[in-house]
Design a protein around this motif. Sequence first.
Motif, PDB file in Angstrom:
ATOM      1  N   PHE A   1     -41.585 -22.743  70.761  1.00  0.00           N
ATOM      2  CA  PHE A   1     -40.429 -21.873  70.895  1.00  0.00           C
ATOM      3  C   PHE A   1     -40.675 -20.486  70.339  1.00  0.00           C
ATOM      4  CE2 PHE A   1     -36.050 -22.913  72.213  1.00  0.00           C
ATOM      5  CZ  PHE A   1     -36.442 -23.805  73.188  1.00  0.00           C
ATOM      6  N   LEU A   2     -39.808 -19.561  70.745  1.00  0.00           N
ATOM      7  CA  LEU A   2     -39.883 -18.197  70.229  1.00  0.00           C
ATOM      8  C   LEU A   2     -39.872 -18.256  68.712  1.00  0.00           C
ATOM      9  CD1 LEU A   2     -37.270 -16.493  72.565  1.00  0.00           C
ATOM     10  CD2 LEU A   2     -39.755 -16.196  72.608  1.00  0.00           C
ATOM     11  N   GLY A   3     -40.735 -17.502  68.121  1.00  0.00           N
ATOM     12  CA  GLY A   3     -40.761 -17.478  66.659  1.00  0.00           C
ATOM     13  C   GLY A   3     -41.544 -18.620  66.051  1.00  0.00           C
ATOM     14  N   SER A   4     -42.109 -19.464  66.901  1.00  0.00           N
ATOM     15  CA  SER A   4     -42.851 -20.595  66.342  1.00  0.00           C
ATOM     16  C   SER A   4     -44.260 -20.185  65.940  1.00  0.00           C
ATOM     17  CB  SER A   4     -42.893 -21.742  67.350  1.00  0.00           C
ATOM     18  OG  SER A   4     -43.557 -21.313  68.518  1.00  0.00           O
ATOM     19  N   GLY A   5     -44.620 -18.950  66.230  1.00  0.00           N
ATOM     20  CA  GLY A   5     -45.906 -18.455  65.755  1.00  0.00           C
ATOM     21  C   GLY A   5     -47.026 -18.541  66.781  1.00  0.00           C
ATOM     22  N   LYS A   6     -46.658 -18.661  68.048  1.00  0.00           N
ATOM     23  CA  LYS A   6     -47.690 -18.753  69.081  1.00  0.00           C
ATOM     24  C   LYS A   6     -48.611 -17.546  69.087  1.00  0.00           C
ATOM     25  CE  LYS A   6     -45.427 -19.298  72.872  1.00  0.00           C
ATOM     26  NZ  LYS A   6     -44.021 -19.404  72.878  1.00  0.00           N
ATOM     27  N   THR A   7     -48.001 -16.375  69.000  1.00  0.00           N
ATOM     28  CA  THR A   7     -48.800 -15.162  69.084  1.00  0.00           C
ATOM     29  C   THR A   7     -49.759 -15.051  67.899  1.00  0.00           C
ATOM     30  OG1 THR A   7     -46.945 -14.161  70.196  1.00  0.00           O
ATOM     31  CG2 THR A   7     -48.663 -12.675  69.437  1.00  0.00           C
ATOM     32  N   THR A   8     -49.250 -15.391  66.722  1.00  0.00           N
ATOM     33  CA  THR A   8     -50.095 -15.352  65.533  1.00  0.00           C
ATOM     34  C   THR A   8     -51.280 -16.302  65.687  1.00  0.00           C
ATOM     35  OG1 THR A   8     -48.017 -15.063  64.339  1.00  0.00           O
ATOM     36  CG2 THR A   8     -50.002 -15.417  63.016  1.00  0.00           C
ATOM     37  N   VAL A   9     -50.986 -17.502  66.144  1.00  0.00           N
ATOM     38  CA  VAL A   9     -52.049 -18.487  66.322  1.00  0.00           C
ATOM     39  C   VAL A   9     -53.032 -18.020  67.384  1.00  0.00           C
ATOM     40  CG1 VAL A   9     -52.523 -20.818  67.194  1.00  0.00           C
ATOM     41  CG2 VAL A   9     -50.726 -20.465  65.496  1.00  0.00           C
ATOM     42  N   LEU A  10     -52.491 -17.488  68.475  1.00  0.00           N
ATOM     43  CA  LEU A  10     -53.352 -17.030  69.562  1.00  0.00           C
ATOM     44  C   LEU A  10     -54.256 -15.899  69.074  1.00  0.00           C
ATOM     45  CD1 LEU A  10     -53.749 -17.726  72.534  1.00  0.00           C
ATOM     46  CD2 LEU A  10     -52.126 -15.924  73.114  1.00  0.00           C
ATOM     47  N   ASN A  11     -53.665 -14.950  68.350  1.00  0.00           N
ATOM     48  CA  ASN A  11     -54.436 -13.838  67.804  1.00  0.00           C
ATOM     49  C   ASN A  11     -55.572 -14.338  66.922  1.00  0.00           C
ATOM     50  OD1 ASN A  11     -53.690 -11.264  68.634  1.00  0.00           O
ATOM     51  ND2 ASN A  11     -51.759 -11.389  67.493  1.00  0.00           N
TER      52      ASN A  11
END
Lengths: 361, 554
Positions: A14-24
């Motif tokens: 979900f939004l805010g679950s940290g996907k982008t951080t993990v992906l980065n």
Amino acid sequence: MAADHIPVTVLTGFLGSGKTTVLNHLLRQPELNGVVAIINEFGEVALDHLLVETSEDRLALLDNGCICCSVREDLIETLRDLASRRVAGTIPPFHRVLLETTGLADPVPVLHTLMTASDVVDRYRIDGVVAMVDVVNGARTLAAHPEAVRQVAVADRLLLTKTDLVSDADRAALEQRLVSINPVAVRTLVRNGDVDPCRVLDAGLFDPSAKSADVLRWFETASQAANETHDHGHHECEGVTCAHHSHHAHDAGVSSYSLIIDEPIRHDAFMRWLDYVAALKGEDLLRFKAIVQIAERPDAPVVVHGVQHVFHRPIALDGWPSADRRSRLVFIVRGIPREIIENTLCKFAAVSRNAVHRSAA
Amino acid sequence: MDRTFADTVFRNGRIYTSNRQQPWATCAAVKAGRFVAVGSEADVASLVGEDTATVDLGGRMAMPGIIDIHNHIMMGGQADLYELRFSSSDSIPRIADAVHKAAAQAAPGAWIVGGQFGNNLLTSLNTTEACALLDAASLGHPVVLRDDSYHNRWASSAALRLAGVSADTPNPTDGEIGRDLKTGTLTGLMIEAASGLVERALAASGHYTAEMDRTAVARSISVLNSYGVTAFIDAASMQPIMAALKGLDDRGELTAWAVCAMPVVEPGFMFGKAGEALFAMREQFRGAHVKPDYVKMFLDGVPGAKTAAFHEPYVADPVRGCCFRGTTMMTVPDLIRWLGRCEKLGLAAKIHCAGDASVTQALDAIDVVRSFNGPTHLIHHIAHASYIAPDDIARFAELNVAADLSPIIWYPTVFLEAHKAAMGDERAQRFWPNKDLKQAGALMAGGSDWPVIPIPDPWQGIEGMVTRQNPTGDFPGKSLWAEQALDLTTVLDIYTIDGARAAGLSQITGSIEVGKSADLIVLDQMIFDIPVDQLADTRVETTFFEGRKVFERR
């Protein structure tokens, strides 16, 4: 399925679950060289040695008219385009795709696309589904959004993010919830997006080159996990009643169980049963995985997995790792009583009643 | 006015109730269209007020309104009002004569629509000679004639031209364009799905208007009322039919319970939206008396045209060879998917299965659905449950499937003659195992399949179920599988309370009981006291629907 199919790892959450951080974080790891990331929204991923494809949400209905089997035309186009550019040499060769879905997305259409779209299945294979759950908001999100439950239910792996922001007790409570939805997914705690790529990539279950011993080990663990959850309610917990009386009810009746069948199953009968399950219970069959001893080819275990009414074409492994050749079936379902599965297996898959066992003995 | 008084009381009758707890009564009281008392004079006396109307039954027999479990409500009226009628026993020259007369009076370019020719003519119609006869008679008009199964057509060359059918038009899936065996030229015979080519051209011509649709349905229902029918299932409800029913209901002019079975795919004889697109519209057609709660599926055709699917082969012929068994139009998985979908939508399925292999396939599919979905209140129908493999008989009750007994041909008829030609005498006569079904506990319901049979007269069906002989006097002295005869009480159940159960109307009608709709018919004879071969002579004198007189014999 040829071994040179490009694995696709689906990252959901979900939004805010940290996907982008993990992906980065992931994209900076050396193991991720030669990976294409497809993201649905312009995130803050900016890496010069990688391709970042964006993909708009466009859904197309398959001709059987069921909304749960809508395929993602955008995704088909993106994957097709990537493959042809790779062949044409206009992009560097890549050996893996990381596919990030939008926070609100039901991951099922994405998985159906990867499993059924003709141009896609010829070149790609699902490596696994990784769902990110933020432990701060996770419980609320699961309560409010059926899509979130579905993301968890279809996942092979769960990454719990923001674990430094909650107490151990709160985290344990959320984990209990997650186990009740999907006991077979491997859970990993993540801080600041710092995750070992091996926790994300090569879920391996659907890799034709996977070692059958590994696959079987997965089934052993999963079977146990599924049955432990099932017995969680401290009572003889059966089917529909179970959903009413146990904690499963909180998650819209999502529950899981596993079966062991200790006789070979006839291929046509098993496929017929799968057809029936797909046609009549597909909507409520969130995830199904099985390793099956087929009567006609008893030496080659066959792996089958399905997401709702779509089943991946069966994958034959090279051989059984031991003398134990029992079939294992693991189900994550919404309100499908276990008896229905058992009874219909006996009736339509020609399995004898006394060959069906519930516990992972 | 005291609210406790009845609107109407029926007195002095011999009222057969179809209610096993209380099979007979002399009186019944009605308020607001529902029975409020059923029993003796003492039971209704206190309900009679100043404004209560009394109907003195004069000792005559009354019974619940009859359920027709299978008809085509618009086609009956259309046929009655707008079409050329001839008998299914008419010869080809006689049919040509009738067409010639109609053609001489028709407006220039107008279609001539008619029926129904006998199924047994199919082979002789499929010739250059017959084609020339029809073309000469048609005087250039487009002509389309339907057969008694309604699955096949005979069209003039002008009609074929309008339909865009030429010598090199390929056969459609599940259909065949008739060609002379010797010359290969078109004969105008259109089998099964090929009928659609001509019917589409007819529909596109604007031959029938929406107003004609409504008039036709109203006409059909008044015909049904005259035979005592007060509830029916329309067995292929397309949008115009449901619109006409709803239109009549909104005007307070619908005088029967109308249950609609919406086709999952366009049938070969009706055109327009089907399946999901049609289901999606169903609530707009629902009315106080209109219940779009069924779907219709076709698994095969008819035995006479060798389009029904059987376990054993048909008699060999030059076209199909030695071992043709017919084919089903849907696979078991397709059928399962549709049934699963329908159950999810709360729709029961009426499945056309004319051959025993289709019956088996439908039962197999329902078995799968029951195994996965568990019990349901929905009762699926096997329509035309007539050729049934012995092993399948018990499965009707096991799977809670209703046997839709229609059309009314459970005695020697021209249909049977066509079946004998197609399947051989012995097999053809193992037709309608009604007694076997009954003994196995199957839910059975009687239907006309009007206009497949030209008159929706349930009394012929009732007599025929008891005697297994043709009540019209055709085929004298002959019986069809006499061992399968049923007793009158059972047959009345089939036409009333059991029909209501199968139609999903058992809480509303089907028996004369307190709380149910006051659907009551008055008969001109006490049918339990007469020889069984006079049952078909029964005339309905008055038909009440919701306590309202909707038919009176003059």
